[in-house]
Scaffold this motif. Structure first.
Motif, PDB file in Angstrom:
ATOM      1  N   TYR A   1     -16.599 -30.050 -42.229  1.00  0.00           N
ATOM      2  CA  TYR A   1     -17.988 -30.190 -41.777  1.00  0.00           C
ATOM      3  C   TYR A   1     -18.994 -30.441 -42.899  1.00  0.00           C
ATOM      4  N   GLY A   2     -18.555 -30.402 -44.143  1.00  0.00           N
ATOM      5  CA  GLY A   2     -19.493 -30.629 -45.244  1.00  0.00           C
ATOM      6  C   GLY A   2     -20.542 -29.534 -45.372  1.00  0.00           C
ATOM      7  N   HIS A   3     -20.207 -28.357 -44.899  1.00  0.00           N
ATOM      8  CA  HIS A   3     -21.123 -27.199 -45.000  1.00  0.00           C
ATOM      9  C   HIS A   3     -20.773 -26.451 -46.284  1.00  0.00           C
ATOM     10  N   PRO A   4     -21.755 -25.849 -46.972  1.00  0.00           N
ATOM     11  CA  PRO A   4     -21.437 -25.186 -48.243  1.00  0.00           C
ATOM     12  C   PRO A   4     -20.532 -23.953 -48.113  1.00  0.00           C
ATOM     13  N   GLY A   5     -20.414 -23.380 -46.929  1.00  0.00           N
ATOM     14  CA  GLY A   5     -19.597 -22.174 -46.770  1.00  0.00           C
ATOM     15  C   GLY A   5     -20.394 -20.915 -47.074  1.00  0.00           C
ATOM     16  N   PHE A   6     -19.699 -19.763 -47.094  1.00  0.00           N
ATOM     17  CA  PHE A   6     -20.389 -18.469 -47.235  1.00  0.00           C
ATOM     18  C   PHE A   6     -19.878 -17.697 -48.438  1.00  0.00           C
ATOM     19  N   ASP A   7     -20.796 -16.957 -49.045  1.00  0.00           N
ATOM     20  CA  ASP A   7     -20.460 -16.138 -50.200  1.00  0.00           C
ATOM     21  C   ASP A   7     -20.034 -14.742 -49.713  1.00  0.00           C
ATOM     22  N   PRO A   8     -18.783 -14.338 -49.999  1.00  0.00           N
ATOM     23  CA  PRO A   8     -18.307 -13.048 -49.472  1.00  0.00           C
ATOM     24  C   PRO A   8     -19.175 -11.869 -49.916  1.00  0.00           C
ATOM     25  N   ALA A   9     -19.678 -11.910 -51.159  1.00  0.00           N
ATOM     26  CA  ALA A   9     -20.463 -10.763 -51.666  1.00  0.00           C
ATOM     27  C   ALA A   9     -21.757 -10.598 -50.864  1.00  0.00           C
ATOM     28  N   GLU A  10     -22.389 -11.739 -50.552  1.00  0.00           N
ATOM     29  CA  GLU A  10     -23.643 -11.664 -49.774  1.00  0.00           C
ATOM     30  C   GLU A  10     -23.391 -11.122 -48.372  1.00  0.00           C
ATOM     31  N   LEU A  11     -22.310 -11.622 -47.752  1.00  0.00           N
ATOM     32  CA  LEU A  11     -21.997 -11.152 -46.395  1.00  0.00           C
ATOM     33  C   LEU A  11     -21.654  -9.663 -46.411  1.00  0.00           C
ATOM     34  N   LEU A  12     -20.918  -9.263 -47.457  1.00  0.00           N
ATOM     35  CA  LEU A  12     -20.505  -7.863 -47.563  1.00  0.00           C
ATOM     36  C   LEU A  12     -21.732  -6.956 -47.588  1.00  0.00           C
ATOM     37  N   GLU A  13     -22.676  -7.313 -48.423  1.00  0.00           N
ATOM     38  CA  GLU A  13     -23.883  -6.479 -48.557  1.00  0.00           C
ATOM     39  C   GLU A  13     -24.661  -6.401 -47.234  1.00  0.00           C
ATOM     40  N   GLU A  14     -24.865  -7.599 -46.632  1.00  0.00           N
ATOM     41  CA  GLU A  14     -25.662  -7.636 -45.395  1.00  0.00           C
ATOM     42  C   GLU A  14     -24.994  -6.832 -44.272  1.00  0.00           C
TER      43      GLU A  14
END
Ligand code: GDP
Ligand code: IMO
Ligand code: MG
Length: 430
Positions: A174-187
């Motif tokens: 999809y050409g999407h940048p994807g997600f950062d695990p550390a950011e998701l973890l914190e949220e």
């Protein structure tokens, strides 16, 4: 004691929220058992209109315990903001619980819902809330459950595992940048901290409620024709709104459910794509949309409107094992000279009495109507069946005969008091 399941019999938005709110005064516990915040339930109490997506519609009744069952997919961000709104309106959520087994909707589910929809040749018209992708992960056995939000180490592992699949998919397809695990973890750990007091073994709460002889209402979202197994596949949602889904989605045995109420709109509506045999693309359809304020609670989309389809509701009676009907929005038809009911379909010269599985057949089905007289009288102040105009009584009786199920309740307006009971629904003796 009684345990009653309440289900939508059409394509959703039948007024389940209103009927749940009315029955909640007789129920000790109300449980949502499937779906997520794709649902939109508008409940009117006095002068105030509440829009609920995730929290059971029983929350507006003081003292009623409300449970978000294990079969629901929970977006914790939406849950937190819904709780905040309820509290700001002065509604207590101290009696609200969420199953520790319920799966969590993550941001990548919401993003994938939109991206997958944009790629589909034939659009489903999803609510873009991440519902389908969250259920996919549940069945792929890579889902994150509510209990994981309480454990940093486990959430970290679960995210690592999920993003090992999701990021390459998002980036390469999809050409999407994807997600950062550390950011998701914190949220998501923060949601876990906020929601921790609510997260528990809700099946056990239900078991204890049954042992005490309490009344339990199992609140379905969506509707029978949006059911993943029994609906107009693929134009469906990704769960089982039908009554069979209530037992596993709440954590009860199927033999513990005493009755199944089907909420039936006095006409038919649909949001999103897919065939709709009784759809009215004319002034009558517009009149119904305006009188019924038929605009989606979740997405604001105008709902497609049409005549009552008895073939569809007959099918809903069958696949849900309905024991009674709650007919809603009858007052919307007050302005009409005549009302039509589709009693069968005509398909290539043949009469079909039963709802077909094949959408290509459904696309070609022409409704066979019976026309009844309208009542041309305002019924929103009526509080008993006998006081309803003769033609309205005849309409209700015709529907009951056509679908093979008795009418237990009739709703003649959005407010609580605008409700007629023909037969009791919950056990009133405890
Ligand atoms: P749900 O998703 O099944 O809970 O239904 P929605 O809340 O999405 O849509 C039903 C709409 O009809 C809401 O705006 C209700 O306030 C409204 N409503 C429910 N029952 C009645 C009724 O008997 N008459 C009228 N006029 N409106 C009703
Ligand atoms: P309530 O509980 C009406 C429809 C969407 C779409 C299809 C799939 O308010 O009756 P999804 O986001 O679930 O993957 O979308 O299902 N849909 C509803 N239509 N009422 C609802 O809920 C709905 N929930 C989903 O419009 O066609
Ligand atoms: Mg709705």
């Amino acid at each position: 004691m009684s345990v009653v399941a309440l289900v939508g019999t059409q394509w959703g938005d039948e007024g389940k929220g209103k009927i749940t709110d009315v029955l909640a005064s007789q129920a000790d516990v109300v449980v949502r058992y499937q779906g997520g915040n794709n649902a939109g339930h508008t409940v009117v109490v006095g002068e105030k209109t509440y829009k609920l997506h995730l929290v059971p519609s029983g929350i507006l009744s003081a003292d009623t315990m409300c449970i978000i069952g294990n079969g629901v997919v929970v977006d914790p961000q939406v849950l937190c903001s819904e709780i905040q709104s309820l509290n700001a309106w002065g509604i207590s959520t101290s009696n609200l619980y969420v199953s520790e087994r319920a799966h969590v909707i993550m941001p990548y589910h919401r993003v994938l819902d939109e991206l997958e929809e944009s790629r589909r040749v034939s659009k489903i018209g999803t609510t873009a809330r991440g519902i389908g992708p969250a259920y996919v992960d549940k069945y792929m056995r890579m889902g994150i459950r509510m209990l994981d939000l309480k454990s940093p180490a486990r959430l970290e592992r679960a995210l690592e595992q999920a993003l090992a699949f999701k990021n390459p998919l998002l980036q390469k397809v999809y050409g999407h940048p994807g997600f950062d695990p550390a950011e998701l973890l914190e949220e998501y750990l923060e949601y876990g901290r906020v929601l921790a007091p609510l997260i528990t073994d809700t099946s056990l709460l239900l078991h204890e409620a049954r042992e005490k002889g309490l009344n339990i209402l199992l609140e379905g979202a969506q509707g029978t024709l949006l059911d993943i197994d029994h609906g107009t596949y693929p134009f469906v949602t990704s769960s089982n709104p039908t009554a069979g889904g209530a037992a596993p989605g709440a954590g009860l045995g199927p033999n513990q459910i005493d009755g199944v109420i089907g909420v039936v709109k006095a006409y038919t509506t649909r949001v999103g794509e897919g065939p709709f045999p009784t759809e009215l693309r004319d002034a009558t359809g517009d009149l119904i949309r305006e009188r019924g304020r038929e605009y989606g609670t979740t997405t604001g989309r105008p709902r497609r409107c049409g005549w009552f389809d008895a073939v569809m509701v007959r099918y809903a009676v069958r696949v849900n094992g309905l024991t009674g009907l709650a007919i809603t929005l009858l007052d919307v038809l007050d302005a009409l000279d005549e009302v039509k009911v589709c009693v069968a379909y005509e398909y290539r010269g043949e009469r079909l009495e039963h709802f077909p599985a094949d959408l290509e057949v459904l696309e070609e089905c022409r409704p066979i109507y019976e026309t009844l007289s309208g009542w041309k009288e305002e019924i929103s102040a009526v509080r008993s069946f006998e006081e309803l105009p003769e033609q309205a009584q005849a309409y209700l009786q015709f529907i009951a005969e056509q679908v093979g199920c008795p009418v237990q309740m009739v709703s003649v307006g959005p407010r609580r008091d605008q409700t007629i009971f023909l037969q009791p629904v919950m056990d009133t003796v405890q």
